[in-house]
Design an enzyme around this catalytic site. Structure first.
Site, short mmCIF file in Angstrom:
data_model
loop_
_atom_site.label_atom_id
_atom_site.label_comp_id
_atom_site.label_asym_id
_atom_site.label_seq_id
_atom_site.Cartn_x
_atom_site.Cartn_y
_atom_site.Cartn_z
CE1 TYR A 151 71.21 -34.86 3.55
CE2 TYR A 151 70.71 -32.40 4.19
CZ TYR A 151 71.60 -33.43 3.72
OH TYR A 151 72.71 -33.14 2.86
CG ASP A 161 69.13 -31.50 12.42
OD1 ASP A 161 69.33 -30.05 12.60
OD2 ASP A 161 69.69 -32.00 11.54
CE LYS A 174 68.43 -26.26 5.87
NZ LYS A 174 69.22 -26.58 4.72
C1 LIG Z 1 67.77 -30.81 9.47
C2 LIG Z 1 68.81 -30.68 8.62
N1 LIG Z 1 70.23 -30.87 9.31
C3 LIG Z 1 71.14 -30.65 8.95
C4 LIG Z 1 71.20 -29.84 7.45
C5 LIG Z 1 72.50 -29.81 6.76
O1 LIG Z 1 72.59 -28.37 6.66
P1 LIG Z 1 73.65 -27.94 5.50
O2 LIG Z 1 73.15 -27.94 4.13
O3 LIG Z 1 73.91 -26.51 5.90
O4 LIG Z 1 74.93 -28.71 5.76
C6 LIG Z 1 70.04 -29.72 6.49
C7 LIG Z 1 70.04 -29.20 5.21
O5 LIG Z 1 69.22 -29.32 4.65
C8 LIG Z 1 68.84 -30.06 7.27
O6 LIG Z 1 67.49 -29.90 6.66
#
Ligand SMILES: Cc1ncc(COP(=O)(O)O)c(C=O)c1O
Length: 450
Positions: free
Chosen positions: A161, A263, A291
């Site tokens: 994700y 990521d 986060k």
């Molecule tokens: C691995 C990863 N990348 C990107 C995101 C997206 O982050 P945001 O919710 O701050 O937009 C998340 C959110 O859970 C994530 O777990």
């Protein structure tokens, strides 16, 4: 391995759901009010829980309290944001001081540079930009890869994700009946409203499968700008990369003139100071963070090599955003990186991992549960499948009914954690706090096998 009767699981789910309802009269009532003005009663679709949305009141250290006054040990940590613990005094102090000095100027402040320097040191990447969420920086990472190569395709891993942007909202929680063959999945939008058209600029591959990537590169390598993945998957439970997988990806992509982006929005500064980059020893071209680096304030960061970031530096790729590098978030991030997530914190995560993951594994073994417990530092998950989970298709084959029931036992036993997602603990819990989760799994195991 114990045989588990699905009828017993259904009965227990009903019983535990009722027990939970009895604890939540105010939340249940408040949901009615909330739904009149807040679509679905929540600000994020994932806040809506089955059987009831739980409305929060406050948090302190390792604990959170809901609107009904129920206290929980927090193993959710707001999707892994609150690794510093709730209302951490260092973060509170840094934010309080910054608020009094003004919080937004459309000028970079000293903290913006300090945080970039700290991240450069942790992740071995010299150049950084800031945004306000993970979705924004994963979107930017893809733009950077496309702008720097002049190519259109991005490789994305099934079950990873990367947030809600149109360009990446594909093949997460995909219905495997619709998703094509495991080795060459179809790009499926995560939600209605995302045009299939965007998926045409993606190629979906399974995790832990170098050959699948090799095949795409052999067929269309001259169109591939790069690949983005969670180096340790944390949105399909926790799935660790097989030895050599990440290094193999980097070699394959570089051989075809394409970039590799990790990521690290979840792994980031949580599993090690330098996240999965440090843990794996594989240096990607780009890293995205969000986060936990903000200690509870909105933030996103993308870092890269000189080569990758040249397009940002020379303005070929515009990186816009009113709140980018917001001074309040930057003050919090500076405190997180210098005063809270120190070498001692990572050593503590290792000790506590033994208590929590070790305790849960012991329960799984003693009761013969069809489950494995992958973990790394402050994160882990119980995957309800007898065989280890290597990729999304394995995860999709885990027993969702058992996972839901185990989650209800955790809530009723005073542990708040995501439904079906990995746990995260912060720097704050005691060993006693974490044993509560082990005891809850034991109560669940005794009930389903009894
Ligand atoms: C691995 C990863 N990348 C990107 C995101 C997206 O982050 P945001 O919710 O701050 O937009 C998340 C959110 O859970 C994530 O777990």
């Amino acid at each position: 391995m114990s045989e588990i009767d699905p009828r017993r699981v259904a009965e227990l789910t009903e019983r535990e759901g009722e027990r939970l309802s009895e604890k939540l009269p105010r939340s249940i009532d408040f949901e009615k009010r909330a739904s009149r003005s807040l679509a679905g009663g929540v600000a994020c679709s994932w806040h809506a829980l089955d059987p009831h949305t739980i409305y929060g009141a406050r948090g302190e250290g390792s604990r959170v309290w809901d609107l009904d006054g129920n206290e929980y040990v927090d193993l959710h940590c707001g999707y892994g944001v609150m690794v510093v613990g709730h209302a951490n005094p260092k973060v509170v102090e840094a934010v309080r001081e910054r608020v009094g000095l003004g919080t937004h100027f459309a000028m970079p402040v000293e903290d913006t540079v300090v945080v970039a320097e700290l991240l450069a040191e942790r992740f071995g990447l010299p150049l950084w930009r800031f945004k306000n969420s993970g979705s924004e920086v994963t979107m930017d990472a893809c733009r950077i890869m496309r702008a720097a190569t002049g190519r259109d395709l991005i490789l994305k891993v099934e079950g990873c994700y990367h947030g809600s942007s149109d360009g990446l909202a594909f093949s997460y929680w995909a219905d495997v009946e619709q998703a094509g063959p495991r080795e060459r999945p179809i790009a499926l939008p995560n939600t209605a409203g995302v045009l299939e058209l965007f998926g045409q600029a993606l190629r979906i591959v399974p995790f832990n499968d170098l050959q699948a990537v090799e095949r795409v590169l052999a067929d269309e390598g001259d169109r591939v700008a790069g690949m983005i993945l969670e180096p340790i998957m944390m949105n399909s439970g926790v799935i660790l990369p097989a030895p050599g997988y990440l290094a193999g990806l980097r070699d394959l992509l570089h051989r075809h003139g394409a970039f590799l982006a990790f990521d690290e929005v979840k792994t980031g500064v949580t599993i090690a100071a330098g996240g999965a980059t440090e843990w794996s020893g594989v240096q990607p071209d780009l890293v995205t963070l969000a986060k936990a680096i903000g200690g509870g304030l909105p933030i996103g960061a993308v870092g890269g090599t000189e080569e990758a970031m040249r397009v940002v530096v020379d303005g070929t790729m515009e990186g816009e955003g009113t709140f980018n590098g917001n001074p309040l978030s930057m003050a919090a991030a500076r405190a997180v990186l210098t005063e809270v997530l120190t070498p001692d914190a990572y050593a503590r995560f290792g000790e506590l991992e033994q208590v929590l993951a070790g305790g849960l594994r012991d329960v799984v073994a003693r009761y013969g549960l069809p489950a494995t417990v992958p973990s790394i530092a402050c994160r882990g998950s119980v995957q309800f499948r007898s065989e280890p989970v290597r990729d999304y298709r394995d995860h999709a084959g885990t027993n969702a009914q058992l996972a839901h029931l185990a989650w209800l036992f955790q809530l009723n036993g005073g542990v708040f954690q995501p439904a079906g997602d990995p746990w995260t603990f912060s720097v704050a819990p005691t060993e006693e706090d974490l044993r509560r989760s082990v005891e809850n799994l034991e109560a669940f195991a005794a009930a389903v096998t009894g």
